[in-house]
Design a protein around this motif. Structure first.
Motif, PDB file in Angstrom:
ATOM      1  N   ASP A   1       5.531   6.410   6.049  1.00 40.45           N
ATOM      2  CA  ASP A   1       5.138   5.976   4.713  1.00 40.45           C
ATOM      3  C   ASP A   1       5.118   4.460   4.697  1.00 40.45           C
ATOM      4  O   ASP A   1       5.789   3.818   5.511  1.00 40.45           O
ATOM      5  CB  ASP A   1       6.130   6.521   3.666  1.00 40.45           C
ATOM      6  CG  ASP A   1       5.671   6.258   2.252  1.00 40.45           C
ATOM      7  OD1 ASP A   1       6.081   5.218   1.700  1.00 40.45           O
ATOM      8  OD2 ASP A   1       4.916   7.072   1.700  1.00 40.45           O
TER       9      ASP A   1
ATOM     10  N   ARG B   1      -3.078   9.964   4.692  1.00 47.27           N
ATOM     11  CA  ARG B   1      -1.986  10.943   4.755  1.00 47.27           C
ATOM     12  C   ARG B   1      -2.330  11.977   5.824  1.00 47.27           C
ATOM     13  O   ARG B   1      -3.442  12.529   5.825  1.00 47.27           O
ATOM     14  CB  ARG B   1      -1.814  11.641   3.411  1.00 47.27           C
ATOM     15  CG  ARG B   1      -0.889  10.938   2.428  1.00 47.27           C
ATOM     16  CD  ARG B   1      -1.403   9.581   1.985  1.00 47.27           C
ATOM     17  NE  ARG B   1      -0.528   8.983   0.962  1.00 47.27           N
ATOM     18  CZ  ARG B   1      -0.731   7.794   0.426  1.00 47.27           C
ATOM     19  NH1 ARG B   1      -1.772   7.051   0.800  1.00 47.27           N
ATOM     20  NH2 ARG B   1       0.095   7.318  -0.482  1.00 47.27           N
TER      21      ARG B   1
ATOM     22  N   SER C   1      -2.170  16.900   5.670  1.00 50.64           N
ATOM     23  CA  SER C   1      -3.150  17.751   5.012  1.00 50.64           C
ATOM     24  C   SER C   1      -4.226  18.143   6.010  1.00 50.64           C
ATOM     25  O   SER C   1      -4.538  17.396   6.935  1.00 50.64           O
ATOM     26  CB  SER C   1      -3.784  17.003   3.830  1.00 50.64           C
ATOM     27  OG  SER C   1      -4.901  17.713   3.316  1.00 50.64           O
TER      28      SER C   1
ATOM     29  N   ASP D   1      -9.257  16.010  -0.467  1.00 41.43           N
ATOM     30  CA  ASP D   1      -8.475  14.787  -0.642  1.00 41.43           C
ATOM     31  C   ASP D   1      -9.474  13.649  -0.789  1.00 41.43           C
ATOM     32  O   ASP D   1     -10.453  13.578  -0.026  1.00 41.43           O
ATOM     33  CB  ASP D   1      -7.588  14.505   0.576  1.00 41.43           C
ATOM     34  CG  ASP D   1      -6.475  15.520   0.751  1.00 41.43           C
ATOM     35  OD1 ASP D   1      -6.123  16.199  -0.234  1.00 41.43           O
ATOM     36  OD2 ASP D   1      -5.958  15.638   1.884  1.00 41.43           O
TER      37      ASP D   1
ATOM     38  N   LYS E   1     -11.773   8.173 -11.560  1.00 44.17           N
ATOM     39  CA  LYS E   1     -10.585   8.986 -11.839  1.00 44.17           C
ATOM     40  C   LYS E   1     -10.889  10.034 -12.899  1.00 44.17           C
ATOM     41  O   LYS E   1     -10.503  11.209 -12.765  1.00 44.17           O
ATOM     42  CB  LYS E   1      -9.423   8.086 -12.279  1.00 44.17           C
ATOM     43  CG  LYS E   1      -8.795   7.314 -11.148  1.00 44.17           C
ATOM     44  CD  LYS E   1      -7.436   6.736 -11.511  1.00 44.17           C
ATOM     45  CE  LYS E   1      -7.520   5.626 -12.522  1.00 44.17           C
ATOM     46  NZ  LYS E   1      -6.184   4.995 -12.738  1.00 44.17           N
TER      47      LYS E   1
ATOM     48  N   PRO F   1      -7.024  17.556  -8.081  1.00 44.85           N
ATOM     49  CA  PRO F   1      -5.640  17.343  -8.522  1.00 44.85           C
ATOM     50  C   PRO F   1      -5.263  15.865  -8.407  1.00 44.85           C
ATOM     51  O   PRO F   1      -5.662  15.174  -7.462  1.00 44.85           O
ATOM     52  CB  PRO F   1      -4.823  18.205  -7.556  1.00 44.85           C
ATOM     53  CG  PRO F   1      -5.785  19.219  -7.025  1.00 44.85           C
ATOM     54  CD  PRO F   1      -7.103  18.511  -6.964  1.00 44.85           C
ATOM     55  N   ALA F   2      -4.479  15.384  -9.341  1.00 46.68           N
ATOM     56  CA  ALA F   2      -4.125  13.963  -9.373  1.00 46.68           C
ATOM     57  C   ALA F   2      -3.399  13.519  -8.117  1.00 46.68           C
ATOM     58  O   ALA F   2      -3.551  12.363  -7.681  1.00 46.68           O
ATOM     59  CB  ALA F   2      -3.275  13.674 -10.610  1.00 46.68           C
ATOM     60  N   ASP F   3      -2.618  14.424  -7.513  1.00 45.99           N
ATOM     61  CA  ASP F   3      -1.852  14.016  -6.338  1.00 45.99           C
ATOM     62  C   ASP F   3      -2.672  14.042  -5.058  1.00 45.99           C
ATOM     63  O   ASP F   3      -2.149  13.791  -3.973  1.00 45.99           O
ATOM     64  CB  ASP F   3      -0.596  14.878  -6.186  1.00 45.99           C
ATOM     65  CG  ASP F   3      -0.898  16.355  -5.973  1.00 45.99           C
ATOM     66  OD1 ASP F   3      -2.085  16.758  -6.064  1.00 45.99           O
ATOM     67  OD2 ASP F   3       0.047  17.121  -5.714  1.00 45.99           O
ATOM     68  N   ARG F   4      -3.961  14.335  -5.159  1.00 47.98           N
ATOM     69  CA  ARG F   4      -4.840  14.268  -3.996  1.00 47.98           C
ATOM     70  C   ARG F   4      -5.841  13.115  -4.097  1.00 47.98           C
ATOM     71  O   ARG F   4      -6.798  13.053  -3.331  1.00 47.98           O
ATOM     72  CB  ARG F   4      -5.592  15.582  -3.805  1.00 47.98           C
ATOM     73  CG  ARG F   4      -4.675  16.750  -3.486  1.00 47.98           C
ATOM     74  CD  ARG F   4      -5.495  17.988  -3.222  1.00 47.98           C
ATOM     75  NE  ARG F   4      -4.667  19.187  -3.224  1.00 47.98           N
ATOM     76  CZ  ARG F   4      -5.160  20.418  -3.281  1.00 47.98           C
ATOM     77  NH1 ARG F   4      -6.467  20.588  -3.347  1.00 47.98           N
ATOM     78  NH2 ARG F   4      -4.354  21.461  -3.273  1.00 47.98           N
TER      79      ARG F   4
ATOM     80  N   PHE G   1      -6.113   9.106  -3.811  1.00 50.00           N
ATOM     81  CA  PHE G   1      -5.443   7.902  -3.309  1.00 50.00           C
ATOM     82  C   PHE G   1      -6.418   6.743  -3.477  1.00 50.00           C
ATOM     83  O   PHE G   1      -7.575   6.841  -3.043  1.00 50.00           O
ATOM     84  CB  PHE G   1      -5.049   8.085  -1.844  1.00 50.00           C
ATOM     85  CG  PHE G   1      -4.329   9.379  -1.580  1.00 50.00           C
ATOM     86  CD1 PHE G   1      -2.981   9.512  -1.893  1.00 50.00           C
ATOM     87  CD2 PHE G   1      -5.005  10.473  -1.056  1.00 50.00           C
ATOM     88  CE1 PHE G   1      -2.316  10.707  -1.669  1.00 50.00           C
ATOM     89  CE2 PHE G   1      -4.357  11.669  -0.827  1.00 50.00           C
ATOM     90  CZ  PHE G   1      -2.996  11.788  -1.134  1.00 50.00           C
TER      91      PHE G   1
END
Length: 339
Positions: A94, A200, A203, A300, A314, A323-326, A328
């Motif tokens: 990270d 990331r 995935s 993603d 967005k 999905p918001a968490d995909r 970046f």
């Protein structure tokens, strides 16, 4: 001849060639181990040899002493495997695992690639290297405490020079210097790496990568890292620009597309000029993404560029099921000038 290196207490393993450093082999396999100088002088890459044997090409490096060597410690930027290894070392998984540094750099080369865009290549001091994740950025440190941020366009495995794409902004303090006064050999200071925009690797979903203007620079680093490490996930690259000259490295993603079956490339112009003779996609780049992929729930998405593009995308992508968490993104804030 090659040997296998396994990282203790993980499921990660990689091959190291005879005479190749453990750090270089790990990076070739897409794993990031901590490092800084890459010359054995700082100790950042120190870890433990749990099983197996190593050797150093020029004797013990400066950052490790005989007692540490006897205790099984090793500097993996210099260590060469002489058998299969099991090592214990912290992985960089990270952006928060990398500590930003303040470093000097000299301008090694400057290339004009559009009327208002330059590729600037920086060389660090001989005993320094910058550990970073593709997609991160650096801050140039200017007089009066001011900073200017620019994304890195190269990859960690190709870090002899740091590559930046700099657009000339009217009245811009730093970009004006780059275009009007800066010469090869000029000395600059920066802090980095910074930011949480990076690939990331946890995935297997197909990826959409979007660059707006010079937002192509971190996308370039991410794609080249993915190709280097053998990522097979589908990657659809979009580059949004105003007119044809603003696609300042258009031949490069076209080459990726031609050479790799998992890559597609779509350039999108918002205001092509008549002389562009443009027959490709037009309009806003995020709208083209949704036209091509009306259901984004299985993707993603990585995007970098100016705030209006990011904000509009967005909303549109959420409506298309992403999905918001995909999602970046790196928003190139323009106050008073942007990277």
């Amino acid at each position: 001849m090659s040997y296998q290196v396994r990282i203790a207490e993980t499921d990660h393993a990689f091959d190291v060639d005879d005479g190749e450093s453990v750090i270089d082999a790990a990076m070739r396999a897409g794993l990031m181990l901590p490092y800084s100088c890459r010359g054995g002088t700082c100790g950042t890459c120190m870890g433990d040899v749990v099983e197996g044997r190593i050797a150093y090409p020029d004797g013990l490096p400066p950052a490790i002493d005989g007692d540490q060597d006897e205790a099984g410690k090793a500097l993996f930027c210099q260590a060469r495997a002489t058998s299969d290894l099991v090592i214990r070392v912290g992985e960089v998984r990270d952006a928060g695992d990398i500590r930003p540094q303040r470093l000097p750099a000299r301008v090694e080369r400057v290339e004009d690639c559009a009327p208002d865009v330059r590729r600037v290549f920086l060389k660090l001091p001989r005993d320094k290297r910058l550990a970073f994740l593709p997609g991160q950025y650096i801050d140039f440190l200017l007089r009066g405490g001011q900073r200017r941020s620019f994304s890195l366009a190269n990859t960690p495995h190709d870090d002899e020079l740091l590559e930046l794409h700099i657009r000339h902004l009217p009245g811009g303090l730093f970009s004006g210097y780059v275009f009007n006064d800066m010469k090869e050999g000029a000395l600059l200071r920066f802090e980095g790496p910074l930011g949480n925009f990076f690939l990331r690797d946890d995935s297997d979903r197909p990826m959409i990568l979007i660059g707006g203007g010079t937002g192509f620079s971190p996308v370039k680093g991410i794609v080249e890292q993915a190709l280097h490490t053998g990522v097979k996930r589908p990657m659809h690259i979009y580059w949004g620009a105003r007119a044809r000259p603003d696609l300042y490295l258009d031949a490069l993603p076209r080459e990726w597309e031609a050479q790799h079956s998992n890559i597609a490339y779509t350039p999108v112009l918002s205001d092509p000029a008549a002389e562009d003779e443009w027959s490709g996609s037009t309009g806003f780049v995020h709208e083209q993404v949704v036209r091509d992929h009306p259901d984004l729930s299985g993707f993603d998405v990585y995007m970098s560029g100016p705030p209006p593009m990011i904000n509009a995308a967005k909303t549109a992508f959420a409506e298309a099921g992403l999905p918001a968490d995909r999602l970046f993104y790196d928003s190139f804030e323009a106050a008073p000038e942007t990277r």
